[in-house]
Design an enzyme around this catalytic site. Structure first.
Site, mmCIF file in Angstrom:
data_model
loop_
_atom_site.group_PDB
_atom_site.id
_atom_site.type_symbol
_atom_site.label_atom_id
_atom_site.label_comp_id
_atom_site.label_asym_id
_atom_site.label_seq_id
_atom_site.Cartn_x
_atom_site.Cartn_y
_atom_site.Cartn_z
ATOM 1 N N LYS A 18 0.839 -1.199 0.000
ATOM 2 C CA LYS A 18 0.000 0.000 0.000
ATOM 3 C C LYS A 18 0.872 1.247 0.000
ATOM 4 O O LYS A 18 2.011 1.232 0.437
ATOM 5 C CB LYS A 18 -0.916 0.020 1.241
ATOM 6 C CG LYS A 18 -1.897 -1.138 1.305
ATOM 7 C CD LYS A 18 -2.925 -1.015 0.228
ATOM 8 C CE LYS A 18 -3.946 -2.136 0.322
ATOM 9 N NZ LYS A 18 -4.764 -2.216 -0.852
ATOM 10 N N CYS A 19 0.283 2.342 -0.456
ATOM 11 C CA CYS A 19 0.915 3.656 -0.475
ATOM 12 C C CYS A 19 1.504 3.961 0.903
ATOM 13 O O CYS A 19 0.839 3.711 1.901
ATOM 14 C CB CYS A 19 -0.133 4.702 -0.855
ATOM 15 S SG CYS A 19 0.481 6.375 -0.904
ATOM 16 N N PRO A 20 2.708 4.437 0.966
ATOM 17 C CA PRO A 20 3.619 4.907 -0.087
ATOM 18 C C PRO A 20 4.668 3.880 -0.502
ATOM 19 O O PRO A 20 5.612 4.218 -1.207
ATOM 20 C CB PRO A 20 4.305 6.105 0.583
ATOM 21 C CG PRO A 20 4.482 5.647 2.004
ATOM 22 C CD PRO A 20 3.206 4.843 2.299
#
Length: 80
Positions: A18-20
């Site tokens: 998942k981001c980042p």
């Protein structure tokens, strides 16, 4: 996590992150590559469709291709 694709590109399979993390791991791996190197990045995070092109622009890389896949995105990036 990293392998060759047969086209001379380095592949980063970042699906499940998942981001980042997709951007951070892409940046870290690309730092070790020569200018002009081709990197294929596979992601499943929906935000990667925004984050990876932004990362390319900010870091001076060329986004050669952006493709939606069944599970996310596939990017082809030429290191600047």
């Amino acid at each position: 996590m990293t392998s060759g694709t047969g086209s001379g590109a380095v592949t980063l399979d970042l699906r499940g992150l998942k981001c980042p993390l997709p951007v951070l791991k892409s940046r870290r791996r690309m730092a070790d590559l020569a200018s002009g190197s081709l990197v294929e990045v596979l992601t499943s995070d929906p935000l990667a469709g925004i984050d990876i092109p932004h990362f390319c622009h900010e870091d001076g890389h060329r986004l050669e291709m952006l493709e939606r896949t069944e599970t996310g995105h596939r990017f082809l990036i030429r290191k600047g």
